[in-house]
Design a protein around this motif. Structure first.
Motif, short mmCIF file in Angstrom:
data_model
loop_
_atom_site.label_atom_id
_atom_site.label_comp_id
_atom_site.label_asym_id
_atom_site.label_seq_id
_atom_site.Cartn_x
_atom_site.Cartn_y
_atom_site.Cartn_z
N ASP A 93 0.85 -1.19 0.00
CA ASP A 93 0.00 0.00 0.00
C ASP A 93 0.89 1.24 0.00
OD1 ASP A 93 -2.45 -1.14 -0.15
OD2 ASP A 93 -3.07 -0.69 1.91
N LEU A 94 0.68 2.11 -1.00
CA LEU A 94 1.43 3.35 -1.09
C LEU A 94 0.50 4.52 -0.77
CD1 LEU A 94 3.26 1.35 -2.67
CD2 LEU A 94 3.81 3.22 -4.23
N TYR A 95 0.92 5.38 0.15
CA TYR A 95 0.17 6.59 0.49
C TYR A 95 0.88 7.77 -0.16
CZ TYR A 95 -2.30 3.62 3.76
OH TYR A 95 -3.07 2.62 4.31
N ARG A 136 -4.52 6.59 -1.53
CA ARG A 136 -3.85 5.32 -1.27
C ARG A 136 -4.03 4.40 -2.47
NH1 ARG A 136 -5.79 0.36 -1.55
NH2 ARG A 136 -7.68 1.03 -0.45
N THR A 137 -3.00 3.69 -2.85
CA THR A 137 -3.10 2.73 -3.94
C THR A 137 -2.39 1.43 -3.55
OG1 THR A 137 -2.84 2.41 -6.33
CG2 THR A 137 -1.01 3.47 -5.18
N ARG A 138 -2.92 0.30 -4.01
CA ARG A 138 -2.34 -1.02 -3.69
C ARG A 138 -1.73 -1.59 -4.98
NH1 ARG A 138 -6.00 -4.43 0.10
NH2 ARG A 138 -5.27 -2.70 1.38
N LEU A 143 5.86 -1.65 -8.85
CA LEU A 143 5.96 -0.40 -8.09
C LEU A 143 6.41 0.74 -9.00
CD1 LEU A 143 7.65 -1.69 -4.81
CD2 LEU A 143 5.27 -0.93 -5.10
N PRO A 144 5.75 1.90 -8.93
CA PRO A 144 6.11 3.03 -9.80
C PRO A 144 7.51 3.59 -9.51
CG PRO A 144 4.57 3.74 -8.12
CD PRO A 144 4.65 2.25 -8.02
N CYS A 145 8.05 3.24 -8.34
CA CYS A 145 9.40 3.72 -7.97
C CYS A 145 10.45 2.63 -8.14
CB CYS A 145 9.39 4.22 -6.53
SG CYS A 145 8.22 3.33 -5.47
N LEU A 203 -2.76 6.17 -10.81
CA LEU A 203 -2.41 5.15 -9.83
C LEU A 203 -3.58 4.80 -8.90
CD1 LEU A 203 1.28 5.89 -8.75
CD2 LEU A 203 0.40 4.07 -10.24
N TYR A 204 -4.47 5.75 -8.67
CA TYR A 204 -5.65 5.47 -7.85
C TYR A 204 -6.48 4.37 -8.51
CZ TYR A 204 -10.10 6.13 -5.41
OH TYR A 204 -11.25 5.91 -4.70
N PHE A 205 -6.68 4.46 -9.80
CA PHE A 205 -7.52 3.50 -10.52
C PHE A 205 -6.78 2.19 -10.79
CE2 PHE A 205 -9.60 7.54 -11.50
CZ PHE A 205 -10.92 7.22 -11.22
N LYS A 206 -5.45 2.21 -10.69
CA LYS A 206 -4.67 0.98 -10.89
C LYS A 206 -4.53 0.17 -9.62
CE LYS A 206 -1.88 2.45 -14.86
NZ LYS A 206 -0.51 2.78 -15.34
N SER A 207 -5.08 0.67 -8.51
CA SER A 207 -5.02 -0.04 -7.24
C SER A 207 -5.65 -1.42 -7.39
CB SER A 207 -5.76 0.75 -6.16
OG SER A 207 -5.65 0.12 -4.91
N TYR A 208 -4.94 -2.45 -6.92
CA TYR A 208 -5.38 -3.83 -7.11
C TYR A 208 -6.78 -4.08 -6.55
CZ TYR A 208 -5.72 -8.86 -6.33
OH TYR A 208 -6.17 -10.17 -6.30
N ASP A 209 -7.06 -3.58 -5.35
CA ASP A 209 -8.36 -3.83 -4.74
C ASP A 209 -9.49 -3.13 -5.48
OD1 ASP A 209 -7.17 -1.46 -3.91
OD2 ASP A 209 -8.21 -1.42 -1.98
N ARG A 210 -9.23 -1.91 -6.01
CA ARG A 210 -10.28 -1.20 -6.74
C ARG A 210 -10.55 -1.85 -8.10
NH1 ARG A 210 -7.09 3.23 -4.67
NH2 ARG A 210 -8.09 3.96 -2.76
#
Length: 209
Positions: A141-143, A156-158, A164-166, A191-198
């Motif tokens: 989880d990245l904040y 937050r994105t998972r 990882l973008p970094c 990245l918000y929409f690429k979150s695994y859970d979403r």
């Protein structure tokens, strides 16, 4: 000679008629101004209630300023586009008056706006990773926070450890990353929409349709 009760009734009727007339004229003025100074953008539904006098709450941005307002849920006069029920946290087109953006209408179509339209002519910016937490052997989880115009945004994105973008976990700690935000709604980013859970939640909803 008219009785006192008749005169009182006439006065009440005149007052009610005057209020309706003033309200109708005010609405006509708003419609005329909206028609003359109309501009289009994208907004997000934040809440709604469907009842006898229901409403749809929504937000949109104009020149970096957030406008939070609401519309009636029906399609009466003046004309509102209501081809389906609104979906919370979904995006729709908004028409607004450039001289007074609060004078606006959200267009509820059968399909809400997808990411392709939302991120058309998107804006690349730099964002900061404020915190990183391990969720499992595979996901983190990245904040993240970023600044655009007058606003500061956090989300937050998972992400899978291999995506990882970094690059690496070490690089993500207090690291700076590239981000893409919507030109129309800077609160929305890739990245918000690429979150695994979403993404999993979205897939589940589509399968149930």
């Amino acid at each position: 000679m008219k009785k006192p009760k008749d005169k009182k009734g006439l006065i009440v009727f005149s007052l009610i008629f005057g209020v309706i007339l003033i309200g109708s004229y005010h609405t006509w003025q708003k419609e005329a101004s909206l028609s003359k100074h109309r501009k289009m953008t994208i907004g997000k539904v934040t809440d709604f209630k469907y009842r006898k006098k229901g409403f749809i709450d929504y937000q949109f941005y104009v020149n970096g300023e957030l406008f939070d307002t609401s519309d009636p849920d029906d399609a009466g006069w003046p004309n509102y586009i209501r081809n389906a029920k609104a979906q919370k946290q979904h995006f729709y087109f908004v028409e607004y008056d450039s001289t007074n953006p609060y004078n606006s209408k959200i267009q509820i179509q059968r399909k809400s706006i997808g990411t392709n339209t939302l991120f058309k002519d998107s804006i690349p910016i730099k964002a900061t990773i404020e915190q990183i937490n391990s969720i499992s052997d595979s996901y983190m989880d990245l904040y993240i926070s970023y600044v655009y115009q007058q606003g500061r945004f956090k989300f937050r994105t998972r992400i899978h450890k291999d995506s990882l973008p970094c690059g690496t976990v070490a690089n993500c700690e207090q690291g700076e990353i590239d981000l893409t935000i919507s030109k129309y709604f800077p609160d929305a980013n890739n990245l918000y929409f690429k979150s695994y859970d979403r993404m999993a939640m979205k897939k589940s909803k589509e399968e149930r349709r």
